[in-house]
Design a protein around this motif. Sequence first.
Motif, PDB file in Angstrom:
ATOM      1  N   ASP A 106      56.176  61.146  47.653  1.00 51.86           N
ATOM      2  CA  ASP A 106      55.354  61.351  48.845  1.00 51.86           C
ATOM      3  C   ASP A 106      54.147  60.429  48.867  1.00 51.86           C
ATOM      4  OD1 ASP A 106      56.671  63.621  50.283  1.00 51.86           O
ATOM      5  OD2 ASP A 106      56.381  64.565  48.329  1.00 51.86           O
ATOM      6  N   VAL A 107      53.534  60.234  47.706  1.00 54.59           N
ATOM      7  CA  VAL A 107      52.367  59.354  47.612  1.00 54.59           C
ATOM      8  C   VAL A 107      52.476  58.520  46.338  1.00 54.59           C
ATOM      9  CG1 VAL A 107      49.849  59.203  47.427  1.00 54.59           C
ATOM     10  CG2 VAL A 107      50.885  60.989  48.841  1.00 54.59           C
ATOM     11  N   LEU A 108      52.349  57.224  46.514  1.00 53.33           N
ATOM     12  CA  LEU A 108      52.311  56.285  45.397  1.00 53.33           C
ATOM     13  C   LEU A 108      50.854  55.889  45.204  1.00 53.33           C
ATOM     14  CD1 LEU A 108      53.888  54.479  43.395  1.00 53.33           C
ATOM     15  CD2 LEU A 108      53.936  52.745  45.203  1.00 53.33           C
ATOM     16  N   ALA A 109      50.296  56.194  44.056  1.00 51.42           N
ATOM     17  CA  ALA A 109      48.901  55.876  43.747  1.00 51.42           C
ATOM     18  C   ALA A 109      48.873  54.686  42.794  1.00 51.42           C
ATOM     19  CB  ALA A 109      48.208  57.078  43.121  1.00 51.42           C
ATOM     20  N   ILE A 110      48.131  53.652  43.184  1.00 49.40           N
ATOM     21  CA  ILE A 110      48.065  52.427  42.403  1.00 49.40           C
ATOM     22  C   ILE A 110      46.648  52.281  41.850  1.00 49.40           C
ATOM     23  CG2 ILE A 110      48.330  49.927  42.467  1.00 49.40           C
ATOM     24  CD1 ILE A 110      50.229  50.397  44.923  1.00 49.40           C
ATOM     25  N   SER A 111      46.553  52.081  40.555  1.00 50.15           N
ATOM     26  CA  SER A 111      45.245  51.952  39.910  1.00 50.15           C
ATOM     27  C   SER A 111      44.603  50.624  40.240  1.00 50.15           C
ATOM     28  CB  SER A 111      45.405  52.073  38.389  1.00 50.15           C
ATOM     29  OG  SER A 111      45.962  53.320  38.047  1.00 50.15           O
ATOM     30  N   ILE A 112      43.285  50.666  40.449  1.00 49.04           N
ATOM     31  CA  ILE A 112      42.496  49.462  40.680  1.00 49.04           C
ATOM     32  C   ILE A 112      41.137  49.666  40.014  1.00 49.04           C
ATOM     33  CG2 ILE A 112      41.625  50.234  42.928  1.00 49.04           C
ATOM     34  CD1 ILE A 112      41.814  47.250  43.812  1.00 49.04           C
ATOM     35  N   ASP A 113      40.600  48.599  39.447  1.00 46.01           N
ATOM     36  CA  ASP A 113      39.359  48.700  38.683  1.00 46.01           C
ATOM     37  C   ASP A 113      38.250  47.800  39.192  1.00 46.01           C
ATOM     38  OD1 ASP A 113      40.373  50.589  36.748  1.00 46.01           O
ATOM     39  OD2 ASP A 113      41.615  48.951  36.040  1.00 46.01           O
ATOM     40  N   GLY A 114      38.352  47.331  40.428  1.00 41.71           N
ATOM     41  CA  GLY A 114      37.305  46.490  40.998  1.00 41.71           C
ATOM     42  C   GLY A 114      37.854  45.157  41.441  1.00 41.71           C
ATOM     43  N   VAL A 115      36.962  44.185  41.544  1.00 44.37           N
ATOM     44  CA  VAL A 115      37.359  42.832  41.938  1.00 44.37           C
ATOM     45  C   VAL A 115      38.361  42.309  40.916  1.00 44.37           C
ATOM     46  CG1 VAL A 115      35.143  42.436  43.103  1.00 44.37           C
ATOM     47  CG2 VAL A 115      35.447  41.702  40.720  1.00 44.37           C
ATOM     48  N   PRO A 116      39.125  41.275  41.271  1.00 44.96           N
ATOM     49  CA  PRO A 116      40.174  40.808  40.358  1.00 44.96           C
ATOM     50  C   PRO A 116      39.723  40.582  38.918  1.00 44.96           C
ATOM     51  CG  PRO A 116      40.476  39.787  42.490  1.00 44.96           C
ATOM     52  CD  PRO A 116      39.183  40.563  42.573  1.00 44.96           C
ATOM     53  N   ALA A 117      38.579  39.945  38.703  1.00 48.06           N
ATOM     54  CA  ALA A 117      38.127  39.675  37.323  1.00 48.06           C
ATOM     55  C   ALA A 117      37.852  40.973  36.570  1.00 48.06           C
ATOM     56  CB  ALA A 117      36.887  38.783  37.335  1.00 48.06           C
ATOM     57  N   SER A 118      37.232  41.944  37.216  1.00 44.38           N
ATOM     58  CA  SER A 118      36.959  43.235  36.567  1.00 44.38           C
ATOM     59  C   SER A 118      38.253  43.981  36.287  1.00 44.38           C
ATOM     60  CB  SER A 118      36.067  44.094  37.461  1.00 44.38           C
ATOM     61  OG  SER A 118      34.798  43.526  37.619  1.00 44.38           O
ATOM     62  N   HIS A 119      39.151  43.977  37.262  1.00 48.52           N
ATOM     63  CA  HIS A 119      40.442  44.651  37.098  1.00 48.52           C
ATOM     64  C   HIS A 119      41.191  44.058  35.896  1.00 48.52           C
ATOM     65  CE1 HIS A 119      44.004  46.845  38.554  1.00 48.52           C
ATOM     66  NE2 HIS A 119      44.694  45.766  38.225  1.00 48.52           N
ATOM     67  N   ASN A 120      41.267  42.746  35.840  1.00 50.34           N
ATOM     68  CA  ASN A 120      41.988  42.085  34.745  1.00 50.34           C
ATOM     69  C   ASN A 120      41.343  42.374  33.395  1.00 50.34           C
ATOM     70  OD1 ASN A 120      43.743  41.036  36.627  1.00 50.34           O
ATOM     71  ND2 ASN A 120      42.789  39.021  36.678  1.00 50.34           N
ATOM     72  N   ARG A 121      40.015  42.400  33.347  1.00 52.47           N
ATOM     73  CA  ARG A 121      39.312  42.683  32.084  1.00 52.47           C
ATOM     74  C   ARG A 121      39.628  44.100  31.622  1.00 52.47           C
ATOM     75  NH1 ARG A 121      34.940  45.329  31.307  1.00 52.47           N
ATOM     76  NH2 ARG A 121      34.167  45.120  33.428  1.00 52.47           N
ATOM     77  N   MET A 122      39.543  45.079  32.543  1.00 51.20           N
ATOM     78  CA  MET A 122      39.811  46.469  32.167  1.00 51.20           C
ATOM     79  C   MET A 122      41.270  46.676  31.770  1.00 51.20           C
ATOM     80  SD  MET A 122      37.100  48.363  32.286  1.00 51.20           S
ATOM     81  CE  MET A 122      37.559  50.056  32.569  1.00 51.20           C
ATOM     82  N   ARG A 123      42.165  45.942  32.415  1.00 51.43           N
ATOM     83  CA  ARG A 123      43.595  46.081  32.142  1.00 51.43           C
ATOM     84  C   ARG A 123      44.045  45.266  30.930  1.00 51.43           C
ATOM     85  NH1 ARG A 123      45.577  50.480  34.812  1.00 51.43           N
ATOM     86  NH2 ARG A 123      43.768  50.972  36.054  1.00 51.43           N
ATOM     87  N   GLY A 124      43.187  44.357  30.455  1.00 51.80           N
ATOM     88  CA  GLY A 124      43.545  43.551  29.291  1.00 51.80           C
ATOM     89  C   GLY A 124      44.641  42.546  29.581  1.00 51.80           C
ATOM     90  N   ASN A 125      44.710  42.095  30.844  1.00 53.42           N
ATOM     91  CA  ASN A 125      45.774  41.168  31.225  1.00 53.42           C
ATOM     92  C   ASN A 125      45.256  40.300  32.366  1.00 53.42           C
ATOM     93  OD1 ASN A 125      48.102  40.146  32.744  1.00 53.42           O
ATOM     94  ND2 ASN A 125      49.331  41.445  31.400  1.00 53.42           N
ATOM     95  N   ALA A 126      45.237  38.995  32.161  1.00 54.34           N
ATOM     96  CA  ALA A 126      44.703  38.058  33.144  1.00 54.34           C
ATOM     97  C   ALA A 126      45.516  38.004  34.436  1.00 54.34           C
ATOM     98  CB  ALA A 126      44.611  36.663  32.533  1.00 54.34           C
ATOM     99  N   LEU A 127      46.728  38.536  34.421  1.00 57.67           N
ATOM    100  CA  LEU A 127      47.593  38.506  35.601  1.00 57.67           C
ATOM    101  C   LEU A 127      47.712  39.869  36.296  1.00 57.67           C
ATOM    102  CD1 LEU A 127      50.461  36.358  34.073  1.00 57.67           C
ATOM    103  CD2 LEU A 127      48.513  35.578  35.445  1.00 57.67           C
ATOM    104  N   ALA A 128      47.025  40.873  35.781  1.00 57.58           N
ATOM    105  CA  ALA A 128      47.221  42.241  36.275  1.00 57.58           C
ATOM    106  C   ALA A 128      46.941  42.379  37.768  1.00 57.58           C
ATOM    107  CB  ALA A 128      46.355  43.220  35.480  1.00 57.58           C
ATOM    108  N   PHE A 129      45.817  41.849  38.238  1.00 58.16           N
ATOM    109  CA  PHE A 129      45.484  42.019  39.656  1.00 58.16           C
ATOM    110  C   PHE A 129      46.464  41.272  40.547  1.00 58.16           C
ATOM    111  CE2 PHE A 129      43.531  41.228  43.690  1.00 58.16           C
ATOM    112  CZ  PHE A 129      42.973  42.452  44.007  1.00 58.16           C
ATOM    113  N   ASP A 130      46.710  40.009  40.242  1.00 59.97           N
ATOM    114  CA  ASP A 130      47.627  39.224  41.085  1.00 59.97           C
ATOM    115  C   ASP A 130      49.026  39.823  41.118  1.00 59.97           C
ATOM    116  OD1 ASP A 130      45.622  37.458  41.791  1.00 59.97           O
ATOM    117  OD2 ASP A 130      46.201  35.930  40.329  1.00 59.97           O
ATOM    118  N   ALA A 131      49.496  40.317  39.979  1.00 59.14           N
ATOM    119  CA  ALA A 131      50.830  40.933  39.938  1.00 59.14           C
ATOM    120  C   ALA A 131      50.863  42.186  40.804  1.00 59.14           C
ATOM    121  CB  ALA A 131      51.221  41.256  38.501  1.00 59.14           C
ATOM    122  N   MET A 132      49.835  43.025  40.677  1.00 58.61           N
ATOM    123  CA  MET A 132      49.774  44.241  41.477  1.00 58.61           C
ATOM    124  C   MET A 132      49.706  43.900  42.962  1.00 58.61           C
ATOM    125  SD  MET A 132      47.257  46.087  43.346  1.00 58.61           S
ATOM    126  CE  MET A 132      45.701  45.696  42.589  1.00 58.61           C
TER     127      MET A 132
END
Length: 185
Positions: A106-132
């Motif tokens: 019914d609902v797909l929730a996608i995690s986000i941690d801020g602007v791309p650089a912040s998201h990638n830092r929190m996720r530990g992956n330089a491609l995390a934001f662009d991939a998402m």
Amino acid sequence: MGATGAARIVQIHPTRKCNLSCLHCYSQSSPRERGALEIDLLCEAVSAAAAEGYNTVSLSGGEPLLYAPLRELLQHARGCGMRTTVTTNGMLLTARNIERLRDTVDVLAISIDGVPASHNRMRGNALAFDAMQSRLAAVRAAGLNFGFIFTLTQHNLDELDWVKEFAVTEGAQLLQIHPLEEVGN
């Protein structure tokens, strides 16, 4: 879903296996984790929860898209008359995984941690934001109701307006804000 408070939600983490090792993961999930709960056990738990008046099953983890019988679990919950939600980091929303979610979530929730650089830092992956972000067009095309979950920290508080605008631009149905919890990683 009805009035606030009308939802009785059972939260299930079918696996702690994840494709990321996020700095703020409350469940200490990672690619090193291998275990998963048995589908029969989870279906039995969902049936029992439905019998007790729970009306929503919320799946997260780990990364629930790495749980092989995910579709079966979602179908079982639907068969029990329950609404379903899945929380994902969004990187694995391939055509195959979107098909697994179609007509079962019914609902797909996608995690986000801020602007791309912040998201990638929190996720530990330089491609995390662009991939998402690259997966969102397919999510919209599939007609899935989706939104974002933003983990608020002292380091990204000033990015909340950016996240709100991103959610609106991408067509999200919701933006949920979670404060960082001092558990897990």
